[in-house]
Motif scaffolding. Structure first.
Motif, PDB file in Angstrom:
ATOM      1  N   TYR A 125      86.061 -26.352 -22.421  1.00  0.00           N
ATOM      2  CA  TYR A 125      84.767 -26.333 -21.746  1.00  0.00           C
ATOM      3  C   TYR A 125      84.931 -25.627 -20.401  1.00  0.00           C
ATOM      4  CZ  TYR A 125      83.426 -29.869 -25.163  1.00  0.00           C
ATOM      5  OH  TYR A 125      83.163 -30.544 -26.330  1.00  0.00           O
ATOM      6  N   TRP A 126      83.896 -24.879 -20.037  1.00  0.00           N
ATOM      7  CA  TRP A 126      83.901 -24.123 -18.787  1.00  0.00           C
ATOM      8  C   TRP A 126      82.689 -24.497 -17.952  1.00  0.00           C
ATOM      9  CZ3 TRP A 126      87.536 -20.174 -17.687  1.00  0.00           C
ATOM     10  CH2 TRP A 126      88.403 -19.854 -18.746  1.00  0.00           C
ATOM     11  N   GLY A 127      82.861 -24.416 -16.646  1.00  0.00           N
ATOM     12  CA  GLY A 127      81.725 -24.533 -15.755  1.00  0.00           C
ATOM     13  C   GLY A 127      81.019 -23.197 -15.631  1.00  0.00           C
ATOM     14  N   GLN A 128      79.961 -23.188 -14.817  1.00  0.00           N
ATOM     15  CA  GLN A 128      79.171 -21.966 -14.658  1.00  0.00           C
ATOM     16  C   GLN A 128      79.770 -21.025 -13.618  1.00  0.00           C
ATOM     17  OE1 GLN A 128      78.579 -24.741 -13.095  1.00  0.00           O
ATOM     18  NE2 GLN A 128      78.206 -24.110 -10.975  1.00  0.00           N
ATOM     19  N   GLY A 129      80.725 -21.524 -12.855  1.00  0.00           N
ATOM     20  CA  GLY A 129      81.389 -20.697 -11.849  1.00  0.00           C
ATOM     21  C   GLY A 129      80.760 -20.810 -10.475  1.00  0.00           C
ATOM     22  N   THR A 130      81.575 -20.540  -9.470  1.00  0.00           N
ATOM     23  CA  THR A 130      81.096 -20.498  -8.086  1.00  0.00           C
ATOM     24  C   THR A 130      81.683 -19.265  -7.407  1.00  0.00           C
ATOM     25  OG1 THR A 130      80.855 -21.789  -6.037  1.00  0.00           O
ATOM     26  CG2 THR A 130      82.950 -21.999  -7.196  1.00  0.00           C
ATOM     27  N   GLN A 131      80.852 -18.544  -6.679  1.00  0.00           N
ATOM     28  CA  GLN A 131      81.263 -17.275  -6.075  1.00  0.00           C
ATOM     29  C   GLN A 131      82.033 -17.522  -4.782  1.00  0.00           C
ATOM     30  OE1 GLN A 131      80.695 -13.889  -7.105  1.00  0.00           O
ATOM     31  NE2 GLN A 131      82.133 -13.502  -5.431  1.00  0.00           N
ATOM     32  N   VAL A 132      83.168 -16.869  -4.669  1.00  0.00           N
ATOM     33  CA  VAL A 132      83.944 -16.858  -3.431  1.00  0.00           C
ATOM     34  C   VAL A 132      84.044 -15.406  -2.976  1.00  0.00           C
ATOM     35  CG1 VAL A 132      86.200 -17.254  -2.384  1.00  0.00           C
ATOM     36  CG2 VAL A 132      85.252 -18.923  -3.990  1.00  0.00           C
ATOM     37  N   LYS A 146      92.276 -14.224   1.242  1.00  0.00           N
ATOM     38  CA  LYS A 146      92.405 -12.779   1.392  1.00  0.00           C
ATOM     39  C   LYS A 146      91.243 -12.105   0.673  1.00  0.00           C
ATOM     40  CE  LYS A 146      97.451 -13.203   1.259  1.00  0.00           C
ATOM     41  NZ  LYS A 146      98.693 -12.762   0.588  1.00  0.00           N
ATOM     42  N   PRO A 147      90.903 -10.881   1.064  1.00  0.00           N
ATOM     43  CA  PRO A 147      89.814 -10.181   0.365  1.00  0.00           C
ATOM     44  C   PRO A 147      90.051 -10.089  -1.148  1.00  0.00           C
ATOM     45  CG  PRO A 147      90.326  -9.067   2.400  1.00  0.00           C
ATOM     46  CD  PRO A 147      91.370 -10.134   2.239  1.00  0.00           C
ATOM     47  N   GLU A 148      91.291  -9.990  -1.565  1.00  0.00           N
ATOM     48  CA  GLU A 148      91.573  -9.891  -3.002  1.00  0.00           C
ATOM     49  C   GLU A 148      91.359 -11.207  -3.744  1.00  0.00           C
ATOM     50  OE1 GLU A 148      93.571  -8.983  -0.458  1.00  0.00           O
ATOM     51  OE2 GLU A 148      95.691  -9.422  -0.904  1.00  0.00           O
ATOM     52  N   ASP A 149      91.065 -12.283  -3.021  1.00  0.00           N
ATOM     53  CA  ASP A 149      90.702 -13.539  -3.659  1.00  0.00           C
ATOM     54  C   ASP A 149      89.224 -13.584  -4.040  1.00  0.00           C
ATOM     55  OD1 ASP A 149      92.831 -15.188  -1.308  1.00  0.00           O
ATOM     56  OD2 ASP A 149      93.287 -14.762  -3.415  1.00  0.00           O
ATOM     57  N   THR A 150      88.475 -12.568  -3.647  1.00  0.00           N
ATOM     58  CA  THR A 150      87.058 -12.514  -3.976  1.00  0.00           C
ATOM     59  C   THR A 150      86.867 -12.502  -5.483  1.00  0.00           C
ATOM     60  OG1 THR A 150      86.457 -11.395  -1.921  1.00  0.00           O
ATOM     61  CG2 THR A 150      84.971 -11.102  -3.811  1.00  0.00           C
ATOM     62  N   ALA A 151      86.097 -13.455  -5.987  1.00  0.00           N
ATOM     63  CA  ALA A 151      85.899 -13.608  -7.431  1.00  0.00           C
ATOM     64  C   ALA A 151      84.928 -14.757  -7.674  1.00  0.00           C
ATOM     65  CB  ALA A 151      87.220 -13.899  -8.129  1.00  0.00           C
ATOM     66  N   VAL A 152      84.506 -14.862  -8.921  1.00  0.00           N
ATOM     67  CA  VAL A 152      83.845 -16.081  -9.375  1.00  0.00           C
ATOM     68  C   VAL A 152      84.936 -17.010  -9.890  1.00  0.00           C
ATOM     69  CG1 VAL A 152      82.188 -17.102 -10.962  1.00  0.00           C
ATOM     70  CG2 VAL A 152      81.744 -14.838  -9.975  1.00  0.00           C
ATOM     71  N   TYR A 153      84.917 -18.235  -9.410  1.00  0.00           N
ATOM     72  CA  TYR A 153      85.938 -19.214  -9.773  1.00  0.00           C
ATOM     73  C   TYR A 153      85.345 -20.220 -10.756  1.00  0.00           C
ATOM     74  CZ  TYR A 153      89.145 -17.487  -6.250  1.00  0.00           C
ATOM     75  OH  TYR A 153      90.012 -16.693  -5.530  1.00  0.00           O
ATOM     76  N   TYR A 154      86.095 -20.452 -11.826  1.00  0.00           N
ATOM     77  CA  TYR A 154      85.666 -21.352 -12.887  1.00  0.00           C
ATOM     78  C   TYR A 154      86.693 -22.472 -13.044  1.00  0.00           C
ATOM     79  CZ  TYR A 154      82.871 -17.302 -14.379  1.00  0.00           C
ATOM     80  OH  TYR A 154      82.005 -16.257 -14.426  1.00  0.00           O
ATOM     81  N   CYS A 155      86.220 -23.650 -13.384  1.00  0.00           N
ATOM     82  CA  CYS A 155      87.143 -24.675 -13.838  1.00  0.00           C
ATOM     83  C   CYS A 155      87.001 -24.809 -15.348  1.00  0.00           C
ATOM     84  CB  CYS A 155      86.939 -26.008 -13.134  1.00  0.00           C
ATOM     85  SG  CYS A 155      85.373 -26.805 -13.418  1.00  0.00           S
ATOM     86  N   LYS A 156      88.088 -25.233 -15.942  1.00  0.00           N
ATOM     87  CA  LYS A 156      88.213 -25.253 -17.399  1.00  0.00           C
ATOM     88  C   LYS A 156      88.862 -26.573 -17.810  1.00  0.00           C
ATOM     89  CE  LYS A 156      90.922 -22.590 -20.789  1.00  0.00           C
ATOM     90  NZ  LYS A 156      92.212 -23.276 -20.819  1.00  0.00           N
ATOM     91  N   LEU A 157      88.324 -27.174 -18.854  1.00  0.00           N
ATOM     92  CA  LEU A 157      88.879 -28.414 -19.404  1.00  0.00           C
ATOM     93  C   LEU A 157      89.246 -28.157 -20.852  1.00  0.00           C
ATOM     94  CD1 LEU A 157      87.628 -32.015 -18.905  1.00  0.00           C
ATOM     95  CD2 LEU A 157      87.986 -31.157 -21.215  1.00  0.00           C
ATOM     96  N   ASP A 158      90.497 -28.427 -21.205  1.00  0.00           N
ATOM     97  CA  ASP A 158      90.987 -28.161 -22.554  1.00  0.00           C
ATOM     98  C   ASP A 158      90.875 -29.403 -23.424  1.00  0.00           C
ATOM     99  OD1 ASP A 158      93.587 -26.227 -21.050  1.00  0.00           O
ATOM    100  OD2 ASP A 158      91.804 -25.492 -22.076  1.00  0.00           O
ATOM    101  N   GLU A 159      90.307 -29.238 -24.586  1.00  0.00           N
ATOM    102  CA  GLU A 159      90.274 -30.316 -25.559  1.00  0.00           C
ATOM    103  C   GLU A 159      91.633 -30.410 -26.268  1.00  0.00           C
ATOM    104  OE1 GLU A 159      88.147 -32.584 -25.704  1.00  0.00           O
ATOM    105  OE2 GLU A 159      86.200 -31.972 -26.441  1.00  0.00           O
ATOM    106  N   ALA A 160      92.048 -31.610 -26.572  1.00  0.00           N
ATOM    107  CA  ALA A 160      93.352 -31.793 -27.206  1.00  0.00           C
ATOM    108  C   ALA A 160      93.415 -31.112 -28.575  1.00  0.00           C
ATOM    109  CB  ALA A 160      93.653 -33.280 -27.347  1.00  0.00           C
ATOM    110  N   GLN A 161      92.274 -31.055 -29.246  1.00  0.00           N
ATOM    111  CA  GLN A 161      92.250 -30.482 -30.594  1.00  0.00           C
ATOM    112  C   GLN A 161      92.020 -28.981 -30.586  1.00  0.00           C
ATOM    113  OE1 GLN A 161      90.257 -32.867 -29.458  1.00  0.00           O
ATOM    114  NE2 GLN A 161      90.493 -34.719 -30.680  1.00  0.00           N
ATOM    115  N   GLY A 162      91.957 -28.398 -29.387  1.00  0.00           N
ATOM    116  CA  GLY A 162      91.669 -26.968 -29.277  1.00  0.00           C
ATOM    117  C   GLY A 162      90.286 -26.748 -28.729  1.00  0.00           C
ATOM    118  N   GLY A 163      90.043 -25.581 -28.212  1.00  0.00           N
ATOM    119  CA  GLY A 163      88.772 -25.307 -27.571  1.00  0.00           C
ATOM    120  C   GLY A 163      88.779 -25.769 -26.123  1.00  0.00           C
TER     121      GLY A 163
END
Length: 117
Positions: A106-113, A87-104
């Motif tokens: 990591y993020w990717g640079q994103g991809t535009q949809v 849908k048009p409202e899905d327009t965004a930059v999409y990021y994936c995220k990986l969580d470290e077990a100890q906190g913190g």
């Protein structure tokens, strides 16, 4: 060094589909909690979905439930976001995220949809 790289974004029309990929280096995807997050212009980042450890263990934002699904390919160390009936409202930059077990995290640079009406 941990690196996440998203790909698969693009310009589509409403009702079409896209599959985003998040390839990870420096960590094994099946050992970490991961998620997809998006940010539309002028808005805060918004949770989209978690990438579950097993079938049925993923969670989705209400706005995408029934249209989006996540998966992992351990052989490619890659996570995916399948997006159907966009849908048009899905327009965004999409990021994936990986969580470290100890906190913190990591993020990717994103991809535009971009979804046109």
């Amino acid at each position: 060094q941990v690196r996440l790289e998203e790909s698969g974004g693009g310009l589509v029309q409403a009702g079409e589909s896209l599959r985003l990929s998040c390839t990870v280096s420096g960590r094994t995807v099946n050992r970490y909690s991961m998620a997809w997050v998006r940010q539309a212009p002028g808005k805060d980042r918004e949770f989209v979905a978690t990438i579950g450890w097993s079938a049925g263990s993923d969670y989705y934002a209400d706005s995408v439930k029934g249209r989006f699904s996540t998966s992992r390919d351990d052989t490619r160390n890659t996570a995916y976001l399948q997006m159907n009936n966009l849908k048009p409202e899905d327009t965004a930059v999409y990021y994936c995220k990986l969580d470290e077990a100890q906190g913190g995290a990591y993020w990717g640079q994103g991809t535009q949809v971009t979804v046109s009406a």
